[in-house]
Motif scaffolding. Sequence first.
Motif, PDB file in Angstrom:
ATOM      1  N   ASP A 124      -9.756  13.717  -0.177  1.00 53.78           N
ATOM      2  CA  ASP A 124      -9.581  13.738   1.261  1.00 53.78           C
ATOM      3  C   ASP A 124     -10.195  12.517   1.934  1.00 53.78           C
ATOM      4  OD1 ASP A 124      -8.556  16.192   0.619  1.00 53.78           O
ATOM      5  OD2 ASP A 124      -9.762  17.307   2.050  1.00 53.78           O
ATOM      6  N   GLN A 125     -11.313  12.005   1.388  1.00 54.07           N
ATOM      7  CA  GLN A 125     -12.011  10.897   2.037  1.00 54.07           C
ATOM      8  C   GLN A 125     -11.193   9.602   1.999  1.00 54.07           C
ATOM      9  OE1 GLN A 125     -13.010  12.250  -0.849  1.00 54.07           O
ATOM     10  NE2 GLN A 125     -13.885  10.756  -2.221  1.00 54.07           N
ATOM     11  N   TRP A 126     -10.126   9.535   1.213  1.00 56.04           N
ATOM     12  CA  TRP A 126      -9.323   8.314   1.107  1.00 56.04           C
ATOM     13  C   TRP A 126      -8.006   8.409   1.870  1.00 56.04           C
ATOM     14  CZ3 TRP A 126     -12.086   4.453  -0.257  1.00 56.04           C
ATOM     15  CH2 TRP A 126     -13.156   4.628  -1.111  1.00 56.04           C
ATOM     16  N   LEU A 127      -7.812   9.435   2.699  1.00 52.75           N
ATOM     17  CA  LEU A 127      -6.546   9.585   3.410  1.00 52.75           C
ATOM     18  C   LEU A 127      -6.236   8.397   4.309  1.00 52.75           C
ATOM     19  CD1 LEU A 127      -6.436  13.368   4.306  1.00 52.75           C
ATOM     20  CD2 LEU A 127      -4.904  12.114   2.776  1.00 52.75           C
ATOM     21  N   TRP A 128      -7.244   7.793   4.890  1.00 51.96           N
ATOM     22  CA  TRP A 128      -7.009   6.642   5.755  1.00 51.96           C
ATOM     23  C   TRP A 128      -6.395   5.478   4.982  1.00 51.96           C
ATOM     24  CZ3 TRP A 128      -9.620   1.977   5.051  1.00 51.96           C
ATOM     25  CH2 TRP A 128     -10.703   2.006   4.168  1.00 51.96           C
ATOM     26  N   ARG A 129      -6.487   5.501   3.650  1.00 46.47           N
ATOM     27  CA  ARG A 129      -5.858   4.476   2.818  1.00 46.47           C
ATOM     28  C   ARG A 129      -4.549   4.959   2.184  1.00 46.47           C
ATOM     29  NH1 ARG A 129     -10.558   1.433  -0.679  1.00 46.47           N
ATOM     30  NH2 ARG A 129     -11.281   0.169   1.039  1.00 46.47           N
ATOM     31  N   ARG A 130      -4.313   6.254   2.157  1.00 46.91           N
ATOM     32  CA  ARG A 130      -3.206   6.807   1.379  1.00 46.91           C
ATOM     33  C   ARG A 130      -2.060   7.402   2.188  1.00 46.91           C
ATOM     34  NH1 ARG A 130      -4.617   5.747  -4.138  1.00 46.91           N
ATOM     35  NH2 ARG A 130      -6.847   5.717  -4.156  1.00 46.91           N
ATOM     36  N   SER A 131      -2.279   7.683   3.482  1.00 46.32           N
ATOM     37  CA  SER A 131      -1.272   8.385   4.277  1.00 46.32           C
ATOM     38  C   SER A 131      -0.954   7.626   5.563  1.00 46.32           C
ATOM     39  CB  SER A 131      -1.758   9.795   4.623  1.00 46.32           C
ATOM     40  OG  SER A 131      -0.822  10.453   5.439  1.00 46.32           O
ATOM     41  N   THR A 132       0.336   7.326   5.774  1.00 42.44           N
ATOM     42  CA  THR A 132       0.732   6.658   7.012  1.00 42.44           C
ATOM     43  C   THR A 132       0.490   7.573   8.210  1.00 42.44           C
ATOM     44  OG1 THR A 132       3.034   7.365   6.748  1.00 42.44           O
ATOM     45  CG2 THR A 132       2.438   5.198   5.874  1.00 42.44           C
ATOM     46  N   LYS A 133       0.576   8.878   8.010  1.00 39.38           N
ATOM     47  CA  LYS A 133       0.310   9.831   9.093  1.00 39.38           C
ATOM     48  C   LYS A 133      -1.159   9.768   9.525  1.00 39.38           C
ATOM     49  CE  LYS A 133       0.899  14.723  10.259  1.00 39.38           C
ATOM     50  NZ  LYS A 133       1.325  16.042   9.744  1.00 39.38           N
ATOM     51  N   HIS A 134      -2.012   9.327   8.620  1.00 40.83           N
ATOM     52  CA  HIS A 134      -3.440   9.193   8.905  1.00 40.83           C
ATOM     53  C   HIS A 134      -3.763   7.779   9.392  1.00 40.83           C
ATOM     54  CE1 HIS A 134      -7.814   9.818   8.287  1.00 40.83           C
ATOM     55  NE2 HIS A 134      -7.510  11.086   8.308  1.00 40.83           N
ATOM     56  N   GLY A 135      -2.711   6.932   9.535  1.00 47.31           N
ATOM     57  CA  GLY A 135      -2.902   5.589  10.074  1.00 47.31           C
ATOM     58  C   GLY A 135      -2.905   4.471   9.054  1.00 47.31           C
ATOM     59  N   SER A 136      -2.648   4.773   7.796  1.00 48.00           N
ATOM     60  CA  SER A 136      -2.722   3.742   6.760  1.00 48.00           C
ATOM     61  C   SER A 136      -1.490   2.849   6.756  1.00 48.00           C
ATOM     62  CB  SER A 136      -2.852   4.393   5.381  1.00 48.00           C
ATOM     63  OG  SER A 136      -2.888   3.390   4.383  1.00 48.00           O
ATOM     64  N   MET A 137      -1.707   1.582   6.458  1.00 46.65           N
ATOM     65  CA  MET A 137      -0.633   0.634   6.192  1.00 46.65           C
ATOM     66  C   MET A 137      -0.630   0.300   4.702  1.00 46.65           C
ATOM     67  SD  MET A 137       0.170  -2.700   8.440  1.00 46.65           S
ATOM     68  CE  MET A 137       1.837  -3.250   8.605  1.00 46.65           C
ATOM     69  N   GLY A 138      -1.294   1.175   3.931  1.00 48.14           N
ATOM     70  CA  GLY A 138      -1.311   1.021   2.485  1.00 48.14           C
ATOM     71  C   GLY A 138      -2.103  -0.185   2.026  1.00 48.14           C
ATOM     72  N   VAL A 139      -1.863  -0.546   0.767  1.00 50.59           N
ATOM     73  CA  VAL A 139      -2.578  -1.682   0.187  1.00 50.59           C
ATOM     74  C   VAL A 139      -2.198  -2.982   0.902  1.00 50.59           C
ATOM     75  CG1 VAL A 139      -0.973  -2.293  -1.685  1.00 50.59           C
ATOM     76  CG2 VAL A 139      -3.430  -2.569  -2.028  1.00 50.59           C
ATOM     77  N   LEU A 140      -0.993  -3.028   1.480  1.00 48.95           N
ATOM     78  CA  LEU A 140      -0.584  -4.205   2.251  1.00 48.95           C
ATOM     79  C   LEU A 140      -1.555  -4.453   3.401  1.00 48.95           C
ATOM     80  CD1 LEU A 140       1.467  -6.447   3.042  1.00 48.95           C
ATOM     81  CD2 LEU A 140       2.633  -4.697   4.403  1.00 48.95           C
ATOM     82  N   GLY A 141      -1.876  -3.418   4.151  1.00 52.68           N
ATOM     83  CA  GLY A 141      -2.764  -3.570   5.300  1.00 52.68           C
ATOM     84  C   GLY A 141      -4.231  -3.557   4.952  1.00 52.68           C
ATOM     85  N   ASP A 142      -4.566  -2.945   3.825  1.00 52.84           N
ATOM     86  CA  ASP A 142      -5.961  -2.777   3.440  1.00 52.84           C
ATOM     87  C   ASP A 142      -6.485  -3.980   2.651  1.00 52.84           C
ATOM     88  OD1 ASP A 142      -8.415  -1.462   3.124  1.00 52.84           O
ATOM     89  OD2 ASP A 142      -7.752  -0.428   1.327  1.00 52.84           O
ATOM     90  N   VAL A 143      -5.657  -4.515   1.762  1.00 50.00           N
ATOM     91  CA  VAL A 143      -6.069  -5.619   0.896  1.00 50.00           C
ATOM     92  C   VAL A 143      -5.197  -6.858   1.133  1.00 50.00           C
ATOM     93  CG1 VAL A 143      -6.380  -6.365  -1.500  1.00 50.00           C
ATOM     94  CG2 VAL A 143      -6.879  -3.994  -0.854  1.00 50.00           C
ATOM     95  N   GLY A 144      -3.892  -6.640   1.233  1.00 45.20           N
ATOM     96  CA  GLY A 144      -2.951  -7.749   1.383  1.00 45.20           C
ATOM     97  C   GLY A 144      -3.223  -8.610   2.596  1.00 45.20           C
ATOM     98  N   VAL A 145      -3.676  -7.993   3.677  1.00 43.63           N
ATOM     99  CA  VAL A 145      -3.964  -8.753   4.896  1.00 43.63           C
ATOM    100  C   VAL A 145      -5.080  -9.768   4.641  1.00 43.63           C
ATOM    101  CG1 VAL A 145      -5.598  -7.064   5.842  1.00 43.63           C
ATOM    102  CG2 VAL A 145      -4.399  -8.627   7.370  1.00 43.63           C
TER     103      VAL A 145
END
Length: 182
Positions: A1-22
């Motif tokens: 559950d603590q990683w939802l901000w990285r795993r779910s677009t509904k939780h606001g994530s842009m995935g690895v693209l937004g987390d690392v790729g940026v």
Amino acid sequence: DQWLWRRSTKHGSMGVLGDVGVHSRDFATFAAGADAAHVSCRLKTFHKAAGDKIGDYPLDANDSMTMQLELENGAVGVIHASRFASGHINDLRLRLFGTEGGLEVQFENQISTLRSCLGGDMITAAWTDVPLLPVATNYVRFIDAIRAQTMVNPDFARGAALQRVLDLAVRSNTDRARDQAV
């Protein structure tokens, strides 16, 4: 559950693209001395849990990405980031090659290295370790800027420009377009 901000677009994530790729794109274009002119990206989401959900949140954010860039100065490059790079945890490798030499930056196992192959060394492929000076953390730089009442780079405008390219990268994946002009 603590990683939802990285795993779910509904939780606001842009995935690895937004987390690392940026950060990889920011670093690469800064080091190359030119910003993106065209971008094309492919994103992949892997199966991670039964039903690919945790509670009400779908695990739909991308886990792996490749981005092809053409820079304003004509240089081209590829950026790859993945949450599933076996044996690598938060590692980074950047390689730049030009007419006057090459640079290689690595951050692996919490150790940073910089190597160069310049001038005549290009003919023999001789790489030289470059000593690294300590760099203040973003936290220290931020506090120092507040105390000195100065601006720090990168600034909001740089962040907005990076976000615009990420949005175009997502569009190129969705549209299966060859590239998106920046």
